[in-house]
Design an enzyme around this catalytic site. Structure first.
Site, PDB file in Angstrom:
ATOM      1  N   THR A 119      44.015  44.975  42.771  1.00 34.31           N
ATOM      2  CA  THR A 119      44.392  45.519  41.479  1.00 34.31           C
ATOM      3  C   THR A 119      43.482  44.971  40.389  1.00 34.31           C
ATOM      4  O   THR A 119      43.168  43.803  40.371  1.00 34.31           O
ATOM      5  CB  THR A 119      45.829  45.110  41.163  1.00 34.31           C
ATOM      6  OG1 THR A 119      46.645  45.624  42.190  1.00 34.31           O
ATOM      7  CG2 THR A 119      46.258  45.641  39.823  1.00 34.31           C
ATOM      8  N   THR A 164      44.953  36.479  40.567  1.00 25.77           N
ATOM      9  CA  THR A 164      45.525  36.404  41.929  1.00 25.77           C
ATOM     10  C   THR A 164      44.502  35.681  42.806  1.00 25.77           C
ATOM     11  O   THR A 164      44.513  34.452  42.864  1.00 25.77           O
ATOM     12  CB  THR A 164      45.859  37.798  42.506  1.00 25.77           C
ATOM     13  OG1 THR A 164      44.726  38.644  42.396  1.00 25.77           O
ATOM     14  CG2 THR A 164      47.036  38.412  41.787  1.00 25.77           C
ATOM     15  N   ASN A 173      40.967  38.863  53.521  1.00 22.15           N
ATOM     16  CA  ASN A 173      41.833  40.033  53.532  1.00 22.15           C
ATOM     17  C   ASN A 173      42.596  40.227  54.834  1.00 22.15           C
ATOM     18  O   ASN A 173      43.362  41.176  54.967  1.00 22.15           O
ATOM     19  CB  ASN A 173      41.023  41.271  53.187  1.00 22.15           C
ATOM     20  CG  ASN A 173      40.689  41.289  51.710  1.00 22.15           C
ATOM     21  OD1 ASN A 173      41.582  41.383  50.878  1.00 22.15           O
ATOM     22  ND2 ASN A 173      39.418  41.136  51.390  1.00 22.15           N
ATOM     23  N   GLU A 211      35.918  39.326  46.189  1.00 16.70           N
ATOM     24  CA  GLU A 211      36.385  38.531  47.331  1.00 16.70           C
ATOM     25  C   GLU A 211      35.305  38.358  48.400  1.00 16.70           C
ATOM     26  O   GLU A 211      34.835  39.319  48.993  1.00 16.70           O
ATOM     27  CB  GLU A 211      37.618  39.190  47.952  1.00 16.70           C
ATOM     28  CG  GLU A 211      38.848  39.044  47.077  1.00 16.70           C
ATOM     29  CD  GLU A 211      40.042  39.842  47.581  1.00 16.70           C
ATOM     30  OE1 GLU A 211      39.863  40.704  48.452  1.00 16.70           O
ATOM     31  OE2 GLU A 211      41.155  39.574  47.096  1.00 16.70           O
ATOM     32  N   SER A 224      47.893  40.825  50.773  1.00 16.89           N
ATOM     33  CA  SER A 224      47.845  41.182  49.349  1.00 16.89           C
ATOM     34  C   SER A 224      47.993  42.672  49.136  1.00 16.89           C
ATOM     35  O   SER A 224      47.722  43.441  50.032  1.00 16.89           O
ATOM     36  CB  SER A 224      46.533  40.723  48.732  1.00 16.89           C
ATOM     37  OG  SER A 224      45.469  41.494  49.244  1.00 16.89           O
TER      38      SER A 224
END
Lengths: 390, 390
Positions: A186, A152, A385, A266, A390
């Site tokens: 995830t 992702t 984020n 991230e 997401s």
């Protein structure tokens, strides 16, 4: 590398059109046997995505013929219709396997895993035809493509392997900019082996491995609804693996994949290794390490290459672990900046220019220890984020 | 406003040279009586700064003549020498009061509070002369200056007051870009009243007020080593306050100051009001609210004005509170985006342009509720806390 490193597995990664970008978004991993023994570990979150509920149920039998994974949608918080979608996906895989092998396969031997945005139904009109496309693309060399299809926000795909002189191999793939429990985004992991082991042996090896690897990565303290780690054994090598050696191989592969997740977290610019030593017991060592790992002020300080040990002590002080505040020692990158709860060596001696930052907290309360990995908190994390749903 | 709104108090705020900037950094608040009753609430952190250890001990008597506060240094993790510094500071205040009033004052009736960087000794050669300067500057109009002198990263000074028709007043000042327990940065609060109450009555009112105000602000989940809230009563109004009315006035002033802390939280662009309703009990409502408030992914989503209710559910799912995942409802700014654990109203209906964002989580598990306040997570927060060593 990846899930086809071990004999007895085929895999594929294709673009089913689930992702708007048109990128690879559907992976299929098939165990061609002769054994179909399997084990799984799932998110500890009480809000579980439909594919997690489905796969937990399927794994009750200790047996898997295949796992189908999609990116582009988590199928979480989608109610009964979402569970039906997971079931229908497994059904479609079973039909394809039955058609391809001439042997009857049922949905009850197919695991499903999903990752992406929570609260949206999956586009089944694209996903089900995608399963057929993936089934026709299955190959003993499909491991890399499968690893690519589950990405992702990952900037790279993650694969690992470990082989035994005894003649068996453990291979694996992972996605996620985070961890199992808790999970940043995830985390999906599929491990395969051609060793011959029972479902119970696989389960013991997998739980032991995740407990000290994925479970000790805590990039941002947020636990996913979809985290899934599966281990499937084909026995295609014909070799009965010795349990201790096998457990160590699984742990090594999990550790390798876990480190890759940390490196790709991230927005992160630092990988922070927090070692808590001389705790009263292992649970308290883990709790203290996790509490430091989740302290935003500490994570910001590391981002600024500031050896702000006061924030480490302030974090430790919020736990119930056994320690005397006046006995705490903290070292950052080997420099003992805090001794006996107060100023130690000169903080200007700490060199924090490199990506890996090592923090050691000595509780002087026993002899247990644990290592937790986390990342720094950065403006890029915030951007990624807040801008990306997401 | 501030600590001199109530009769019987003098205050001063001066520049002692503790801050390198040369700004105001030392505040003194003196209770001129006739009563000296007092109560205090301190950080729950087990790593407590020297002034917290000192003031907790002093408050054991339920009596305070004055409190001296400094910014520019937390005097935390400074060991026995740091405790001696806090003691010496109180001694200096007592000597000044004795000289000014002709009445004997002891260090045991002087509270000390500090805020700033952890792990550094205070510059006593500047602080002690500063106490003398502050003592000579004491005034019935000194409340504002005292409030200015305790600022660190605060962009504005914070004061509040509430008056009773019965003839008494509660006034107060606060600093902090955060909260009591847990505390973002150190929170220091001094409340004064000219009502006549015993130390036990003050204690009951203060604990009741902080429990539902400062204790329910959770800007970034990080608890300070220095958080201190003091309440001093002079009885200078000559009025015995009715306990329930007084408790409500103290709560109102704490609530006002608490809201000011939220509005001024480091780097924040949103104030997030999280209301948890229909919980099995109040503790679980607070736990669920706090867990949502500490979820970095959720905080980033709010920053991006993204009504990402999946992150709210994922956060709730990590708690042990009583609820059925399939019965959870979530509303954001009045739009019921999640119903029965799945998709509810269209998320595009949610307007998140304004600073205040309201999240309601309905657990359908009882009738208890709680409100927790937090802020969004922003790149400015990261910048401020990685560039500035605090």
């Amino acid at each position: 590398m990846s899930v086809t490193a071990a004999k007895g597995f085929t895999a594929a990664g294709i673009a089913a059109g689930i992702k708007e970008s048109g990128g690879l978004d559907l992976a299929l991993v098939v165990n061609t046997g002769p054994s179909r023994a399997a084990a799984g570990v799932f998110t500890a979150n009480r809000v579980k995505a439909a594919p997690v509920l489905w796969s937990e149920q399927v794994l009750g039998e200790g047996r898997l013929s295949a796992v189908v994974l999609n990116s582009g949608g988590a199928n979480a918080c989608t109610g009964a219709p979402g569970f039906q979608d997971a079931h229908a996906t497994a059904e479609q895989v079973a039909e394809e396997l039955t058609a391809a092998t001439g042997t009857e396969h049922g949905a009850g031997e197919i695991a499903v895993a999903s990752t992406g945005l929570i609260g949206l139904r999956l586009p089944m009109d694209k996903l089900l035809p995608g399963v057929s496309t993936a089934a026709s693309a299955l190959s003993e060399h499909g491991g890399e493509k499968a690893a690519l299809a589950i990405k992702t926000t990952d900037t790279v795909h993650k694969t690992a392997r470990a082989s035994s002189p005894a003649g068996w191999t453990v291979g694996g793939m992972a996605k996620g900019a985070g961890m199992l429990a808790p999970g940043l985004a995830t985390m999906l992991v599929v491990l395969t082996t051609d060793a011959d082991l029972s479902a119970e042996e696989l389960d013991a090896a997998l739980r032991g491995a995740t407990r000290t690897t994925f479970d000790r990565i805590d990039s941002d303290g947020a636990m996913s609804t979809n985290d899934t780690v599966l281990l499937m054994a084909s026995a295609a090598s014909g070799v009965r693996a010795e349990q201790a050696e096998f457990a160590e191989a699984v742990r090594a592969v999990c550790d390798d994949l876990g480190q890759q997740l940390v490196h790709d977290a991230e927005g992160a610019t630092k990988d922070i290794r927090i070692e808590v030593v001389n705790a009263a017991n292992e649970d308290e060592a883990v709790t203290v390490g996790r509490t430091i790992a989740r302290n935003n002020l500490f994570k910001c300080a590391v981002h600024g290459e500031d050896p702000n040990w006061g924030r480490v002590l302030a974090a430790i002080g919020t736990t119930d672990a056994a320690f005397d505040p006046d006995a705490l020692d903290v070292a950052i990158n080997g420099v003992q900046v805090c001794r006996a709860g107060a100023v130690g060596e000169d903080r200007d001696k700490v060199d924090m220019r490199f990506r890996e930052v090592r923090v050691t907290a000595d509780l002087h309360a026993g002899s247990a220890s644990a290592v937790i990995w986390t990342n720094d908190l950065t403006a890029d994390y915030v951007h990624e984020n807040s801008a990306y749903s997401s």
